[in-house]
Write an enzyme that holds these catalytic residues in place. Structure first.
Site, mmCIF file in Angstrom:
data_model
loop_
_atom_site.group_PDB
_atom_site.id
_atom_site.type_symbol
_atom_site.label_atom_id
_atom_site.label_comp_id
_atom_site.label_asym_id
_atom_site.label_seq_id
_atom_site.Cartn_x
_atom_site.Cartn_y
_atom_site.Cartn_z
ATOM 1 N N THR A 85 0.769 -1.232 -0.137
ATOM 2 C CA THR A 85 -0.098 0.117 -0.071
ATOM 3 C C THR A 85 0.974 1.273 0.035
ATOM 4 O O THR A 85 0.979 1.911 0.882
ATOM 5 C CB THR A 85 -0.772 -0.053 1.249
ATOM 6 N N THR A 121 -0.961 -2.955 5.416
ATOM 7 C CA THR A 121 -1.191 -2.062 6.205
ATOM 8 C C THR A 121 -2.149 -0.997 5.438
ATOM 9 O O THR A 121 -1.907 -0.400 4.379
ATOM 10 C CB THR A 121 0.065 -1.079 6.488
ATOM 11 N N GLU A 146 0.477 -6.906 10.387
ATOM 12 C CA GLU A 146 1.596 -7.695 10.430
ATOM 13 C C GLU A 146 2.746 -6.675 10.954
ATOM 14 O O GLU A 146 2.645 -5.632 10.749
ATOM 15 C CB GLU A 146 2.152 -8.011 8.762
ATOM 16 N N CYS A 262 7.876 1.690 5.014
ATOM 17 C CA CYS A 262 6.759 1.565 6.056
ATOM 18 C C CYS A 262 6.516 2.843 6.912
ATOM 19 O O CYS A 262 5.764 3.753 6.627
ATOM 20 C CB CYS A 262 6.754 0.401 7.082
HETATM 21 C C1 UGA Z 1 8.563 -1.379 10.735
HETATM 22 C C2 UGA Z 1 8.291 -1.725 12.012
HETATM 23 O O1 UGA Z 1 9.308 -1.576 13.103
HETATM 24 C C3 UGA Z 1 7.630 -3.001 12.110
HETATM 25 O O2 UGA Z 1 7.166 -3.490 13.267
HETATM 26 C C4 UGA Z 1 6.455 -2.959 10.871
HETATM 27 O O3 UGA Z 1 6.069 -4.268 10.748
HETATM 28 C C5 UGA Z 1 7.071 -2.618 9.723
HETATM 29 O O4 UGA Z 1 7.797 -1.314 9.710
HETATM 30 C C6 UGA Z 1 5.890 -2.574 8.514
HETATM 31 O O5 UGA Z 1 5.140 -1.517 8.797
HETATM 32 O O6 UGA Z 1 5.784 -3.483 7.723
HETATM 33 P P1 UGA Z 1 10.846 -1.745 9.186
HETATM 34 O O7 UGA Z 1 10.294 -0.725 8.273
HETATM 35 O O8 UGA Z 1 11.235 -3.044 8.799
HETATM 36 O O9 UGA Z 1 9.791 -2.095 10.347
HETATM 37 O O10 UGA Z 1 11.972 -0.767 9.917
HETATM 38 P P2 UGA Z 1 12.478 -0.601 11.343
HETATM 39 O O11 UGA Z 1 13.334 -1.527 11.855
HETATM 40 O O12 UGA Z 1 11.198 0.007 12.063
HETATM 41 O O13 UGA Z 1 13.250 0.729 11.055
HETATM 42 C C7 UGA Z 1 12.889 1.936 10.431
HETATM 43 C C8 UGA Z 1 13.948 2.763 10.297
HETATM 44 O O14 UGA Z 1 14.109 3.431 11.439
HETATM 45 C C9 UGA Z 1 15.105 2.594 9.574
HETATM 46 O O15 UGA Z 1 15.736 3.492 8.601
HETATM 47 C C10 UGA Z 1 16.023 2.606 10.927
HETATM 48 O O16 UGA Z 1 17.283 2.957 10.549
HETATM 49 C C11 UGA Z 1 15.104 3.683 11.623
HETATM 50 N N1 UGA Z 1 15.586 3.805 12.998
HETATM 51 C C12 UGA Z 1 15.391 2.586 13.959
HETATM 52 C C13 UGA Z 1 16.247 4.874 13.448
HETATM 53 O O17 UGA Z 1 16.918 5.870 12.835
HETATM 54 N N2 UGA Z 1 16.585 4.848 14.898
HETATM 55 C C14 UGA Z 1 16.060 3.836 15.602
HETATM 56 O O18 UGA Z 1 16.399 4.072 16.843
HETATM 57 C C15 UGA Z 1 15.502 2.749 15.221
#
Ligand code: UGA
Length: 435
Positions: A85, A121, A146, A262
């Site tokens: 989405t 989502t 999810e 996401c």
């Molecule tokens: C995110 C959510 O964490 C999942 O729970 C969710 O299912 C998913 O989106 C989704 O909607 O499908 P994801 O996009 O794989 O997962 O990545 P994250 O691990 O959440 O990281 C997102 C971004 O935040 C990355 O660019 C990461 O570098 C950044 N980040 C993360 C930070 O800048 N600081 C942090 O402390 C943590």
């Protein structure tokens, strides 16, 4: 149980392989022939640790097939909708046309015993609308959001920290929940918490969770701005506030901020949907969360330019990392690539390297330079920018790296290196939110 999974991207491919590994008979359906071919041969078209092995094992056991032919889903009892989405071009709202198309394509194959389980989502209200679309078939609609993270998708799918079932009131809803319990029996046997809610709550759980995570990241990045203004250190600040378990240290890593397919689009879609519902004030703060996040990219460029004496023109800049986060090859809204492009437009000669994401990055931004080998990418650099914290970059040796570069200037966009070690061998070490 016989299962179909419609949409075999980052979410669906993992879900299909994971369900097959639990013993179900799974058919994965996607409109993209290339994707189907790659998955059928056990080579997913994207990088996700552990997925290749899972696909091969499930296919060897004869429990998993991929096809472009949706009529093959007809035998399944449970149909998972796992299509994307994305953000609509030029708008904040999510584009739900793939979800609509998936349900429409399933409709002729549904019967009274079918359960259609939405996992994508979506804006709140979508499940209710789709339930009406399939009503005449007698099939039951459910929403089961999810929460998997890219890079940990296999483990998150097989061992989720919770299961949320959005169902309608009454017998049909109860029967559908019981059917999904059978699908997830292994996880439920591991005491995974499971909540039954109405459609709207299930849809909102997902959007609210991602909004909270984005807020946590932007909160610490706002503190980083204050640390920059006052000479404080945001990494120590995060450690100290994170020791309060009401706050928690997770998702308080200050740096270049969030990207990916996401969090950015989900907070924007949430604002758009809240506006439609007349509740825009409730999530108006997400606009600030988005702004803080985007400002970090500009600040990163400013710090790098400043460290190079005020101009990028004619300077060789090595960017470590292209993926939006480590252990992924996903470059959708990648903060690292956004910074690389900004520097290139300001006259810098940019070389990007990444362990997995170069092909995707090159397709998205062919104007940047790409090198696969880290040492080769570092050779001759006037400045090095660590923008995605892959393990191999976190473990770089300051002395050995110094031998390769021309200018010992390092900007740590993810606050993962130890400044003293780099400064100790003559590097100019700069970071976001640290003195
Ligand atoms: C995110 C959510 O964490 C999942 O729970 C969710 O299912 C998913 O989106 C989704 O909607 O499908 P994801 O996009 O794989 O997962 O990545 P994250 O691990 O959440 O990281 C997102 C971004 O935040 C990355 O660019 C990461 O570098 C950044 N980040 C993360 C930070 O800048 N600081 C942090 O402390 C943590």
């Amino acid at each position: 149980m016989k299962i179909s999974v419609i949409g075999c991207g980052y979410l669906g491919a993992v879900h299909a392989a994971a369900m097959a590994s639990l013993g179900h008979e799974v058919v994965g359906v996607d409109v993209d022939e290339g994707k189907v071919e790659a998955l059928s041969s056990g080579r997913p078209s994207f990088f996700e640790p552990g997925l290749g092995e899972l696909l091969v094992r499930a296919q060897d056991k004869g429990r998993l097939e991929f096809t472009t032919d949706v009529s093959r889903a007809a035998e399944a009892v449970v149909h998972f909708v796992c299509v994307g989405t994305p953000q609509k071009p030029g708008e904040f709202a999510a584009d739900v046309t793939y979800v609509d198309a998936a349900v429409e394509s399933l409709r002729p194959h549904l019967t009274r015993t079918s359960v259609v389980v939405g996992k994508s989502t979506v804006p709140v209200g979508t499940a209710d609308r789709l339930a009406k679309v399939i009503a005449e078939t007698g099939a039951t609609m459910m929403w089961n959001p999810e929460f998997l993270r890219e890079g940990h998708a296999v483990d998150d799918t097989l061992h989720p920290n919770r299961l949320v079932y959005g169902v309608t009131d009454g017998d049909a809803g109860h029967r559908a929940a019981a059917t999904l319990d059978e699908v997830y029996a292994t996880m439920l046997a591991e005491d995974t918490p499971r909540m039954i809610t109405d459609f709207a709550t299930a849809e909102l759980v997902k959007t609210a969770a991602n909004s909270f995570l984005a807020t946590k990241i932007s909160f610490i990045n706002a503190m980083a701005e204050l640390c920059e203004a006052s000479g404080a250190d945001v990494t120590q600040l995060a450690d100290a506030i994170g020791m309060d378990d009401r706050i928690g240290r997770k998702f308080l890593n200050a740096g270049l901020g969030f990207g990916g397919g996401c969090l950015p689009k989900d907070i924007r879609a949430f604002m758009a949907r809240a506006g439609e519902l007349g509740a825009d004030q409730a999530v108006a703060f997400l606009k600030e969360i988005d702004s803080i996040n985007m400002r970090r990219r500009v600040r990163m460029v400013d710090i790098a330019r400043d460290a190079l004496g005020g101009s990028f023109i004619g300077k060789k800049i090595t960017v470590l990392g292209a993926a939006f986060k480590p252990d992924s090859d996903d470059v959708r809204d990648s903060p690292a690539l956004a910074v690389a492009r900004l520097i290139a437009t300001q006259g810098g000669i940019v070389t990007v390297t990444d362990p997995q994401a170069i092909d995707n990055a090159q397709r998205a931004f062919p104007e940047l330079g790409y090198v696969t080998d880290t040492s080769e990418a570092l050779t001759g650099a006037d400045a090095v920018l660590l923008l995605t914290e892959w393990k191999e970059y976190r473990e770089l040796d300051p002395a050995a790296t110094a031998e390769l570069v021309v200018g010992k200037v390092l900007v740590d966009g993810r606050n993962v290196l130890t400044p003293e070690l780099w400064r100790g061998v003559g590097w100019t070490y700069r970071a976001l939110g640290r003195p």
